[in-house]
Write a protein that holds these residues in place. Structure first.
Motif: not given
Length: 269
Positions: A1-26
């Motif tokens: 369960m903890s591994d699943k939580i870690s993967r979910d959070i890591s995936s979300a953080l990667r999305t935020i970082w990779r598409q940060r310009r989109l977040l800033i622009n919107t």
């Protein structure tokens, strides 16, 4: 369960970082749209808090004549403003988070990252902090002693914004299934305004009521902010530790919660 939580959070953080310009622009587009059509436009970012500050000053400093030991009237006004600016940002973030999922419903069916929807609502609310912090710096320069601790104020505001993002993600999801959230936020905001030390200091509170301070998460950010500006020293270590813990725990909890529940959003909206 903890591994699943870690993967979910890591995936979300990667999305935020990779598409940060989109977040800033919107986020920038949302800020512009928020004031589109008004005569004064983005000037409201300055006029809003200044109007409330003037109201607070008249009521507490001149009508009720509230006085804080060792503070001049000018320093008291600066203390009020130091607490009012972050409070306004937080309260607006709560209100916008409660409506953002329905307002931006169309984005759920696009390639736009769903997790950006509540995040940009909070970031839009915190535009007031940038302007307010600049005014606080100028006020501190005018009426108080300026020290290096002033440089730590943006860090406290960043911690509060991260805390707000976490809370905002949770509120955004709950508001989809519970419309009462929008009404509840109004009363929560009023309650927080009363129990957050803005127009008074913690030392002025009767000992029997002081436990109310410590159950209010805004207290730790507001108190740290005012301490750095007026006392010109580092806040008590336990205050900063709790503020950091609240910020990190709220953010990662909200991140995981939103990531796990996003699959159900299409069915609910």
């Amino acid at each position: 369960m903890s591994d699943k939580i870690s993967r979910d959070i890591s995936s979300a953080l990667r999305t935020i970082w990779r598409q940060r310009r989109l977040l800033i622009n919107t986020t920038r587009a949302d800020i512009q749209n928020q004031f589109a059509g008004t005569a004064l436009g983005l000037l409201w970012v300055v006029l809003g808090p200044m109007t409330l500050l003037a109201l607070y000053t008249i009521i507490y400093a001149f009508i009720f004549r509230v006085r804080v030991p060792d503070y001049t009237v000018q320093e008291y006004i600066l203390n009020v403003f130091s607490g009012l600016v972050p409070f306004l940002a937080f309260s607006q973030a709560l209100a916008m988070s409660a409506t953002v999922m329905r307002r931006d419903q169309k984005l759920l069916f696009s390639s736009y990252p769903n997790i950006f929807i509540p995040i940009k609502a909070v970031l839009t609310s915190y535009v007031i902090v940038g302007v307010g912090t600049l005014l606080i710096f100028l006020g501190d320069l005018a009426v108080s002693e300026v020290t290096w601790t002033l440089l730590l104020v943006p860090i406290v505001m960043l911690l509060q914004m991260i805390f707000s993002i976490g809370i905002g993600m949770i509120i955004a999801l709950f508001s989809v299934v519970l419309k009462d959230i929008e009404v509840m936020i109004q009363y929560i905001t009023i309650a927080l305004l009363v129990i957050t030390p803005i127009a008074y200091t913690p030392e002025m509170i009767p000992s029997g009521l002081k436990p109310l301070l410590y159950v209010n998460p805004l207290f730790y950010f507001t108190y740290s902010n005012q301490y750095l500006i007026l006392v010109n020293e580092l806040p008590p270590i336990h205050i900063m530790v709790i503020a950091t813990f609240l910020s990190a725990s709220a953010f990662f909890t909200g991140l995981w919660f939103f990531t796990r529940a996003r699959q159900a959003l299409n069915d609910l909206l």
